[in-house]
Scaffold this active site. Structure first.
Site: not given
Ligand code: IMP
Length: 451
Positions: A20, A23-24, A55, A157, A251, A312, A343-345
């Site tokens: 967050d 990047k995008g 994104h 697998r 993740t 999301t 995001k300095l602003d």
């Molecule tokens: P999962 O990727 O859905 O399995 O979530 C695992 C952890 O990663 C959780 O704490 C989510 O909030 C975090 N997470 C997954 N994708 C993002 C993302 O794109 N931005 C920020 N946090 C993420």
């Protein structure tokens, strides 16, 4: 004829924290900046994850644009998306997203998807829900996209890929059946009802995407030969890496530069340079340790100013100040050539700006986070604060245009965050507003872009 160093190469973006960090939007900014300088970025590859990423950016017409399964950079008309071999694909959600993007004028028909990508089967969602319930208070707070079970099925697998679904019906049925048997065995163990699969529906959805499915290794060969430029736009960030992140609150993919290349199927030789990305403050969504989390005024103000809500999940993001301990850790893992600070602003109207310089663990001052992330809960952050600038920065185009205190804030980051000097990493971009042109590009980045 002079040639640019980016030709035939990819720029590797790497979020240095919990994701967050825009990047995008940095991918789009880079593409736009390069275009102004006569260079076209043709490809954006999403190497890891799936619909868990979110994104977004606001385009020049003020329209809010977002993507999940697709890289955000496809909003640039010259860029074609590649969904990499190391991703996990929800067939239905990807198709819906592509349709929505097409309605917004994005050329999704050019999209390429690697035939090795894992398929997220409907039963995996039930498995994920059961896993989160099993964990109880220790639940991860996932995005509920079944990312974990899908990567687990790949590691077992047992998980089908596009290769399996797009071959004979017999092969597809056998693979989906095996995956359901294993997932149902797990559900049985949790006293949950078994689930059946609808093969016709799964195959219909796979068929719908089949014209995009390819062997990306062949595509990469063509990109190299044709001297085209690509960007690697990953999901998530370093602190969510399955191995080096705040395990187990992570993740399921790998988010270090090496891990991202592994997911993509690209080599070190394919990379022009690594661009690390962080905000001028810290955020995290989901559960897990976050020593610098500020539940008071700063955290609330920054959430409002930075509009820190998940793309999301819409969850409010947990917010805190910039944290050198986390950034040092990130720099050690990622060794980016250049860093973009975004995001300095969001700090513009603050009177005081806190900065975390180290952590206190049971009376011991530490400049690096403990390797056992459980200990992060015992760490207290030690913070300094700096006077804010209380002036809008959105129109600033050079460092000299920034208010004095903002310049001082960035100078202090460079000075105090000693690893920057150790590793020769340089700040190359500062973003000051949501419009793609609202940024300051520094010489270090220009040089890496061969400009
Ligand atoms: P999962 O990727 O859905 O399995 O979530 C695992 C952890 O990663 C959780 O704490 C989510 O909030 C975090 N997470 C997954 N994708 C993002 C993302 O794109 N931005 C920020 N946090 C993420």
């Amino acid at each position: 004829m002079p040639t640019n160093i980016l030709l035939g190469k990819f720029i590797l973006l790497c979020d240095l924290l919990w994701g967050d960090n825009a990047k995008g939007s940095v991918a789009l900014r880079l593409a736009k900046f390069l275009k102004k300088n006569g260079l076209t970025v043709k490809w954006a590859i999403k190497p890891n994850g799936g619909g868990n990423s979110g994104h977004s950016y606001r385009n020049d017409q003020g329209i809010f644009c977002k993507s999940h399964n697709m890289p955000l950079a496809v909003f640039d008309p010259d860029i074609t998306a590649i969904i990499g071999a190391g991703t996990v694909v929800d067939l239905e959600k990807l198709q819906i997203e592509m349709n929505t993007l097409a309605e917004q004028g994005v050329a999704v028909e050019r999209t390429r998807i690697d035939c090795r990508a894992q398929i997220i089967l409907p039963i995996y969602k039930t498995v994920e829900q059961a896993l989160e319930e099993l964990k109880g208070k220790q639940s991860i707070g996932t995005t509920a996209n079944a990312i974990g079970p899908t990567y687990a099925m790949q590691a077992f697998r047992f998980g089908p890929t596009f290769n399996d679904l797009l071959d004979t019906r017999k092969r597809a049925e056998q693979k989906v059946k095996m995956a359901y048997e294993l997932a149902n065995a797990f559900l049985n163990g949790c006293n949950l009802p078994e689930e059946e699969f609808d093969l016709d529906l799964i195959l219909e959805r796979a068929e719908g995407l089949s014209s995009h499915v390819c062997n990306t290794l062949e595509l990469f060969e063509q990109i190299r030969k044709d001297g085209e430029i690509g960007i690697i736009e990953p999901g998530q960030g370093l602190l969510l890496d399955r191995i080096f992140g705040t395990y187990p609150f992570v993740t399921s993919s790998l988010t270090t530069p090496g891990g991202l290349l592994g997911h993509a199927g690209l080599s070190l030789q394919d990379i022009a340079f690594t661009l690390g990305i962080a905000k001028f403050y810290t955020t995290r969504v989901g559960s897990g340790p976050f020593p610098g989390e500020d539940l008071d005024l700063f955290g609330k103000q920054i959430r409002k100013n930075g509009d820190e809500y998940g793309v999301t999940t819409k969850r409010p993001r947990r917010c805190g100040p910039i944290d050198y301990v986390l950034l040092r850790h990130a720099l050690r893992m990622a060794r980016p050539d250049i860093i973009a600070f975004t995001k300095l602003d969001a700090l513009d109207d603050l009177e005081e700006i806190p900065v975390v310089h180290d952590w206190d663990l049971d009376g011991m001052i530490t400049e690096f986070p403990p390797a056992d992330t459980q200990r992060w809960y015992d760490c207290k952050t030690r913070t300094d604060s700096m006077p804010g600038w209380q002036q809008a920065t959105g129109q600033c185009e050079t460092m000299g245009d920034l208010p004095k205190n903002a310049q001082e804030y960035i100078r202090r980051i460079k000075e105090d965050w000693f690893e920057l000097k150790l590793y020769g990493t340089q700040i190359g971009m500062v973003t000051v507003g949501e419009k793609l042109d609202q940024m300051i590009v520094l010489d270090a980045l220009r040089k890496k872009l061969g400009l």
